[in-house]
Design an enzyme around this catalytic site. Structure first.
Site, mmCIF file in Angstrom:
data_model
loop_
_atom_site.group_PDB
_atom_site.id
_atom_site.type_symbol
_atom_site.label_atom_id
_atom_site.label_comp_id
_atom_site.label_asym_id
_atom_site.label_seq_id
_atom_site.Cartn_x
_atom_site.Cartn_y
_atom_site.Cartn_z
ATOM 1 N N GLY A 1 -18.283 -18.520 -29.136
ATOM 2 C CA GLY A 1 -18.169 -19.191 -30.424
ATOM 3 C C GLY A 1 -19.430 -19.840 -30.934
ATOM 4 C CB SER A 2 -23.066 -19.275 -30.433
ATOM 5 O OG SER A 2 -23.325 -17.989 -30.933
ATOM 6 C CG ASN A 3 -22.620 -16.505 -35.233
ATOM 7 O OD1 ASN A 3 -23.533 -16.856 -35.956
ATOM 8 N ND2 ASN A 3 -22.719 -15.464 -34.420
ATOM 9 C CG LEU B 1 -12.478 -1.219 -34.482
ATOM 10 C CD1 LEU B 1 -12.167 0.270 -34.365
ATOM 11 C CD2 LEU B 1 -13.656 -1.437 -35.401
ATOM 12 C CG ASN C 1 -18.509 -8.383 -37.893
ATOM 13 O OD1 ASN C 1 -18.201 -9.292 -37.126
ATOM 14 N ND2 ASN C 1 -19.107 -7.290 -37.465
ATOM 15 C CG HIS D 1 -23.354 -5.576 -35.367
ATOM 16 N ND1 HIS D 1 -22.423 -5.408 -34.361
ATOM 17 C CD2 HIS D 1 -24.362 -4.714 -35.098
ATOM 18 C CE1 HIS D 1 -22.866 -4.464 -33.531
ATOM 19 N NE2 HIS D 1 -24.034 -4.039 -33.953
#
Length: 194
Positions: A14-16, A91, A106, A108
């Site tokens: 969960g760093s973002n 997905l 999202n 990436h």
């Protein structure tokens, strides 16, 4: 004026998620964390920030539609208008895509279309890439194939290991994702780049 509400989907550390929560100027309120991995450390982080969590194991359901119907119910219950994927390792299927068309983003850890899917950092190192980076994109049915909104380059250094490159990529993510979320939620950036 109350902020637009959003849900974050995450499967890991969960760093973002933390970067979003620590962003004082975030244009939306994160009201729900959806996690598909009971025991993931992001769950404790959500509790720390006082964000409601919805944790469920996809294996407990007969199929993706049944699982996503439950997720959709929880997301709608809190009034979330946006969904932000942050290390969510599944997905997204029709049930959520149809309900949140062009409202699911999202992030990436590569410059898509290069190195989609799992282990993008390892893929970049194995390929001998000199530059990689991060991409924020809209979600579609494919694996990291949705329309790109923004990208930020990260140089691959000759001495890089997976850990050192991951560290710099995450630093870039933690800046770019909140910026893009703000632009999209405030309708400053509606269309993906060509």
């Amino acid at each position: 004026m109350s902020k637009v509400k959003a849900a974050v989907f995450a499967s890991g550390t969960g760093s973002n998620f933390v970067a979003m929560m620590n962003c004082k100027e975030l244009a939306c309120e994160i009201v729900l964390l959806v996690c598909d991995k009971p025991g993931a450390s992001v769950i404790e982080k959500a509790k720390y920030f006082g964000v409601q969590t919805f944790v469920l194991n996809p294996k407990a359901f007969n199929d993706k539609r049944e699982y996503e119907t439950e997720v959709l119910r929880a997301v709608r219950e809190v009034g979330a208008e946006w969904i932000f994927l942050a290390g969510y390792m599944r997905l997204i299927g029709h049930t959520l895509l149809n309900a949140y068309e062009e409202k699911i983003l999202n992030i990436h850890p590569s410059l898509l279309p290069s190195f989609p899917g799992k282990d993008a950092i390892g893929q970049a190192l194995a390929a001998g890439a000199e530059i990689t980076g991060v991409t924020v994109h809209y979600i579609d049915e494919g694996m990291d194939t949705g329309p790109i909104i923004a990208q930020k380059q990260v140089k691959v250094l000759p001495e890089d290991t997976e850990e050192t490159l991951k560290y710099r990529i995450q630093k870039a993510e933690h800046v770019l994702y909140p910026e893009v979320i703000n632009q999209v939620v405030r309708k400053e950036r509606l269309w993906p780049v060509e």
